[in-house]
Design a protein around this motif. Structure first.
Motif, PDB file in Angstrom:
ATOM      1  N   ILE A  89       0.972  -1.213   0.028  1.00 43.53           N
ATOM      2  CA  ILE A  89      -0.016   0.056  -0.165  1.00 43.53           C
ATOM      3  C   ILE A  89       1.072   0.992  -0.035  1.00 43.53           C
ATOM      4  N   LEU A  90       1.995   1.388   0.832  1.00 37.13           N
ATOM      5  CA  LEU A  90       2.859   2.340   0.704  1.00 37.13           C
ATOM      6  C   LEU A  90       3.313   2.556  -0.597  1.00 37.13           C
ATOM      7  N   VAL A  91       3.719   1.466  -1.367  1.00 36.69           N
ATOM      8  CA  VAL A  91       4.279   2.020  -2.646  1.00 36.69           C
ATOM      9  C   VAL A  91       3.209   2.348  -3.791  1.00 36.69           C
ATOM     10  N   ASP A  92       1.912   1.902  -3.346  1.00 37.49           N
ATOM     11  CA  ASP A  92       0.650   2.771  -4.055  1.00 37.49           C
ATOM     12  C   ASP A  92       0.592   4.188  -3.818  1.00 37.49           C
ATOM     13  N   MET A  93       0.794   4.556  -2.716  1.00 31.43           N
ATOM     14  CA  MET A  93       0.699   5.886  -2.221  1.00 31.43           C
ATOM     15  C   MET A  93       1.926   6.713  -2.601  1.00 31.43           C
ATOM     16  N   LEU A  94       3.092   5.873  -2.868  1.00 30.86           N
ATOM     17  CA  LEU A  94       4.252   6.563  -3.351  1.00 30.86           C
ATOM     18  C   LEU A  94       4.331   7.271  -4.726  1.00 30.86           C
ATOM     19  N   GLY A  95       3.332   6.771  -5.610  1.00 31.29           N
ATOM     20  CA  GLY A  95       2.912   7.331  -6.871  1.00 31.29           C
ATOM     21  C   GLY A  95       2.817   6.018  -7.988  1.00 31.29           C
ATOM     22  N   SER A  96       2.207   5.034  -7.436  1.00 33.67           N
ATOM     23  CA  SER A  96       1.648   4.096  -8.469  1.00 33.67           C
ATOM     24  C   SER A  96       0.436   4.634  -9.362  1.00 33.67           C
ATOM     25  N   LYS A  97      -0.033   3.784 -10.193  1.00 34.05           N
ATOM     26  CA  LYS A  97      -1.190   4.195 -11.015  1.00 34.05           C
ATOM     27  C   LYS A  97      -2.466   3.612 -10.517  1.00 34.05           C
TER      28      LYS A  97
END
Lengths: 261, 257
Positions: free
Chosen positions: A196-204
């Motif tokens: 989820i953290l990676v999602d929030m760091l700028g995924s699509k």
């Protein structure tokens, strides 16, 4: 006893739900907080938003959860192999063990943005970070499990002229299963958090993106629905490992890690 | 060569070799990275010494938030364990509910706290408090309730009042569990504080430093922040381990090894 515990748990769940509703009511009606809808919306409102948007939320959650699960499996496997290597070779243990210990003291999730920056691909970085986070608890716990095998048991295997492979397959690995699952239980919610953290760091895509967009867009219903969905993902990952443990290690009672010995 | 020396030299040699390979740029060649994407160790040390005061200030912000949340969360968790001990039937179920908090991702908690509190420090403390509560509640509960056989009967045969049972039997028995929880919590407190800073209204702290420098493509500085965060994590952990050693001198887990 067992059914009793379920009953108690159910009562608690209802109590928490009522407390939530009451808290939201207090905030909105008694204190006239203009931000009540975003601070603590009514639980029934959150649930109905989740039901209305279940398709979109499920799709996003699936992306996040799948990547987390793949990374979790990879990290668990690498950690397990390292634990075996460390238990076979004294030198490998000498080299790796201090780093394993230290790595449990440092804030690993702090590395997430750096990994994301290095890898650049969001699916790959979700997996890398989830794997990285799973790796340490699995390796450390499994090694501890291997080490706790009594010398007499190993001597007995030796007296049967059992080779190293047989000893590991028949004695060490089954013996180290409970600590392995203790490690997996720590790692599972963490790998979801990492994803989820990676999602929030700028995924699509992914549930973290839903959460962030809803936050910036001021859509508080979707925001809360996403938060609850993320929480459910974490709980689901834990329950999945718990279920697997019940299947694989049925002889271990449900007393949790650290008991007995 | 003695065993002790080997235990020391092998990992040290490996670490040095790792840094050497990194410095020579072999990782870049292996992973196909440009030099600006992954700074080498000397660059990181250089940035760190250049901005040491700033990074230490940020570190102090994060650590103070993490510690405040740790104290608050652990106290609440311990309180929950005590209440659960007093009402065994309902209390245990309550602890299960609290332990469900453990599975709630920090990243989902952080935006909620941003709604509830306005300053970065309050938001950070809020997140850390929730994150540290569960581990303490469960470990303390285990210590408060899994007493040695017959010890409770002995206390009863002395006609000891409830307070004596609590303070002289249950409380000392819970201490090892309390320290186990503190050691788990100090790491998760640092992680929670840093992750909270990624998203909170903070303009200081290690998490903000990492995010901000990466945004500005100051990779070496980002790595310097990570280094400081790791060192701080190790020091805090060691401090708690040291206190544990002093407090639990009487306990078998300390005397055995």
């Amino acid at each position: 006893m067992k059914t009793n515990l379920w009953g108690v748990g159910l009562v608690w769940l209802v109590a928490v739900a009522l407390a939530w509703e009451w808290g939201a009511h207090l905030l909105a009606v008694e204190f006239h907080d203009p931000m009540a809808g975003s601070k603590l919306p009514y639980l029934h409102a959150v649930v109905s938003t989740m039901v209305e948007n279940s398709g979109v939320l499920f799709e996003a959650a699936e992306v996040t959860f799948t990547q987390a699960a793949i990374g979790f499996a990879m990290g668990g496997l690498i950690g397990y192999v390292l634990a075996i290597l460390m238990s076979v070779s004294r030198t490998v243990e000498r080299i790796a063990f201090p780093y394993l210990i230290v790595s449990q003291m440092i804030p690993v999730l702090g590395l997430a943005p750096i990994v994301f920056n290095l890898v650049r691909d969001m699916n790959a970085s979700r997996m890398v970070i989830a794997a990285y986070i799973t790796f340490f608890p699995v390796a450390a716990n499994t090694l501890a499990g291997f080490k706790s095998v009594d010398d007499e048991k190993r001597t007995l295997m030796h007296s049967y002229a059992a080779g190293r492979t047989t000893t590991y397959l028949k004695l060490m690995m089954p013996f180290a299963l409970p600590p392995l699952f203790a490690g997996l239980k720590i790692a599972a919610p963490l790998s979801v958090t990492a994803s989820i953290l990676v999602d929030m760091l700028g995924s699509k895509n992914g549930i973290g993106v839903k959460l962030l967009y809803a936050l910036y867009g001021g859509n508080m219903d979707i925001f809360w629905a996403s938060v609850v969905t993320s929480a459910l993902l974490g709980v689901a990952s834990y329950l999945a490992v718990l279920g697997a443990e019940k299947l694989v290690v049925p002889w271990e009672t449900a007393s949790g890690p650290g008991d007995g010995r | 060569m003695t065993d002790r020396l080997k235990n020391f030299l092998w990992p040290l040699g490996f670490g040095a070799a790792f840094l050497g390979v990194w410095q020579m740029g072999w990782f870049h060649a292996l992973l196909g990275l440009a030099p600006f994407q992954l700074p080498v160790p000397t660059e990181i040390v250089e940035s760190l010494t250049l901005h040491l005061a700033k990074t230490l200030d940020d570190c102090a912000v994060t650590v103070s938030g993490a510690l405040a949340g740790l104290v608050l969360g652990s106290a609440l968790g311990f309180l929950a364990a005590v209440v659960a001990t007093m009402f065994p039937k309902w209390g245990y179920g309550g602890l299960i509910v609290i332990s469900a908090l453990n599975a709630v991702p920090i990243v989902a908690l952080s935006p909620i706290m941003n709604r509830w509190f306005s300053t970065g420090m309050e938001q950070k403390i809020g997140v850390v408090t929730v994150v540290t509560m569960a581990a303490m509640a469960i470990n303390a509960y285990r210590g408060l309730t899994s007493l040695r056989p017959f010890s409770l009967d002995l206390m009863k045969s002395y006609a000891a009042p409830g307070s004596a049972v609590f303070f002289q039997l249950r409380l000392p028995n819970s201490l090892p569990g309390v320290f186990t929880a503190l050691k788990i919590n100090i790491t998760s407190a640092m992680i929670a504080a840093i992750v909270s800073e990624y998203f909170a209204a903070s303009t200081s702290g290690l998490g903000f430093g990492i995010k901000d420098n990466l945004r500005k493509a100051e990779m070496a500085m980002g790595w310097a922040y990570i280094t400081v965060a790791s060192v701080a994590g190790v020091i805090l952990f060691l401090v708690i381990a040291l206190i544990e050693k002093r407090v639990l001198r009487w306990h078998t887990s300390q005397t055995r090894g």
